[in-house]
Design a protein around this motif. Structure first.
Motif, mmCIF file in Angstrom:
data_model
loop_
_atom_site.group_PDB
_atom_site.id
_atom_site.type_symbol
_atom_site.label_atom_id
_atom_site.label_comp_id
_atom_site.label_asym_id
_atom_site.label_seq_id
_atom_site.Cartn_x
_atom_site.Cartn_y
_atom_site.Cartn_z
ATOM 1 N N SER B 112 1.017 -1.269 -0.218
ATOM 2 C CA SER B 112 -0.012 0.008 -0.001
ATOM 3 C C SER B 112 0.833 1.179 -0.054
ATOM 4 N N HIS B 184 -0.351 6.445 3.697
ATOM 5 C CA HIS B 184 -1.562 5.506 3.340
ATOM 6 C C HIS B 184 -1.952 4.651 4.598
ATOM 7 N N ARG B 219 -6.925 0.353 0.589
ATOM 8 C CA ARG B 219 -6.692 1.701 1.015
ATOM 9 C C ARG B 219 -7.768 2.612 1.506
#
Lengths: 236, 260
Positions: B112, B184, B219
């Motif tokens: 991510s 994130h 996310r």
């Protein structure tokens, strides 16, 4: 150079604040948490259950197996590598020896009683906190025990006998005077000792005073352990 | 195929649309997060999903970068199935189950780009921050994948950078107030398929008797950053799409629990 006053202002025979809880891990047969200052120990008991590998089984009695483990983020400085090392193995062994005198596992031939001790945060006194937690967890699991076991580190910091050393006190040695760090465990009813180790420098007279202090401190710890057990089983 | 009694039982209940503990298939158990649970760690969190408990701790040190990535810091995620957490876990080297858990959670955090590892460089080629997230199962009452992923994110959000001494060592006695540079916030949701039912937040009985599972890392913007299918059962494209829809919905719900 004497050590007239402790860094955190405690009396010489005073422990850090203690929190004890029983039955904290639902999946285990018995469990407990013992926190002393910034040192926290969890103990989980599984068993009696069949012991593998088979050659380790004892047809005359059940076997007590204790595993001591500092969690990777529990150290004062750098990460602790998982997997345990020689230190953890030794502590597991002395923990077994500290607890065995109050247990009678002859009813469980070929079985093992596993005690897992895990520490999420530490500030010295970890093996003693582990033994205190394990003793409560074994009682929670329902084993017949002839006594509780409580443990504390006593020591000689620059000539002063103190109980429940912190990491800061353990490190407080000078060229001439060391710190004698002495973890002890007692069975409070008989007043007998089930764990004794020492690192550092000490005299015979000071050691005796330290052990006597340890015995009295352990009595107070046992009162807290018993209160935690009663709190869980109240009304049952 | 011979089916265990337990599996027959699980299936019998699911056919009626309910589970052992009375939940509906897409009901999550109660979730709670406590921050700062280990003062030894730079950041930590304790996540509870029902009776399942996972602790996460972040350790941050200063190290030399790897020779092939001189302009990147280190980020690693590890998970351990401590034997305290379940009668089924054993001491010793990690099991296949433990390795898969650790790697799936690690991928969620790293893929991510939750932390841009370029931001961890102190001096390119010489010194970088190294961030370790360690996850520990304390009580396994099912759904360790989601619990570990949530705990990892919570601990990363909780972390404060250690100080830096004059000779470039981490100074653990003087932590700063600086947070990790989180870009994130990944969360993983795992869907289990048992018979014809898709469910989330499995119990231990459901985890032992599933046909297929899918872990989806999402996310905060609703994009996906990692997937892992487990189990020998097959899934259709429609089923996978359906599962991803559930993951997006559940991760948005779970994300709200992170607020302090």
């Amino acid at each position: 150079m004497p050590y007239p006053k402790r860094f955190d202002g405690r009396k010489f025979d005073e422990t850090r604040p203690i929190v004890a809880k029983v039955g904290i891990i639902a999946r285990a047969d018995g469990s407990a948490m013992f926190q002393i200052g910034k040192t926290t120990a969890y103990a989980a008991v599984y068993g009696p259950r069949t012991l593998h590998p088979k050659w380790m089984q004892n047809p005359k009695t059940g076997v007590l197996r204790c595993e001591y483990n500092m969690l990777p983020f529990s150290g004062h400085g750098e990460r602790v590598r998982p997997g345990g090392g020689r230190r953890a193995r030794e502590i597991g062994m002395v923990t077994e020896n500290a607890l065995l005198p109050v247990l009678d596992l002859r009813e469980y031939p070929n079985a093992v009683v596993d005690v897992y001790i895990d520490l999420p945060q530490t500030d010295a006194g970890t093996r003693c906190a582990g033994i205190c937690a394990a003793s409560m967890a074994l009682a929670d699991a329902g084993f017949e025990m002839t006594d509780m076991v409580a443990a504390v580190a006593v020591g000689n910091v620059q000539g002063s006998i103190v109980a429940d050393l912190t990491y800061e006190e353990e490190q407080n040695k000078t060229e001439t005077e060391g710190v004698a760090d002495t973890p002890v465990a007692f069975m409070p009813n008989s007043g007998k000792l089930t764990l004794l180790q020492m690192d550092g420098h000490n005299t015979r007279a000071d050691l005796k005073r330290a052990l006597e202090m340890g015995r009295e401190v352990c009595k107070k710890i046992v009162a807290i352990q018993k209160a935690a057990l009663r709190a869980k089983y109240k009304g049952e | 195929m011979i089916m265990s009694d337990e599996k027959q039982h699980v299936l019998k209940y699911l056919a009626k649309g309910i589970r052992y503990d009375g939940r509906k298939p897409l009901d999550y158990r109660e979730v709670s997060i406590a921050y700062g649970v280990s003062r030894s760690a730079e950041g930590s969190a304790l996540v509870k999903i029902g009776k399942t408990e996972v602790m996460a701790g972040v350790k941050i040190s200063i190290e030399k970068p790897y020779p092939d990535t001189p302009d990147k810091g280190n980020l690693m995620v590890n998970a351990e199935l401590r034997p305290m957490a379940s009668p089924l876990f054993e001491s010793g080297p990690p099991s296949d189950q433990g390795i898969e858990l650790a790697r799936v959670v690690d991928r969620g955090v790293r893929e991510s780009e939750s932390i841009d590892v370029h931001d961890l460089v102190i001096k390119a080629g010489e010194l970088v921050w190294s961030v370790s997230v360690d996850l520990v199962a304390i009580n396994d009452d099912g759904n360790l994948f989601d619990a570990c992923s949530l705990a990892a994110l919570a601990a990363l959000k909780d972390a404060k950078m250690p100080g830096k001494t004059e000779n470039n060592k981490a100074d653990y006695d003087n932590r700063t107030n600086d947070k990790l540079p989180l870009k994130h916030e990944p969360l993983e949701i795992t869907m289990f398929k048992i018979g014809n039912t898709v469910l989330v937040d499995p119990s231990p009985e459901e985890e032992l008797n599933f046909d297929a599972r899918l872990t989806v890392a999402c996310r905060e913007d609703g994009s996906l950053c990692a997937l892992q299918k487990g189990g020998a059962g097959e899934l259709t494209i429609e089923e996978i799409d359906h599962m991803i829809g559930i993951a997006l919905e559940k991760s948005a719900w779970l994300r709200k629990k992170l607020a302090r």
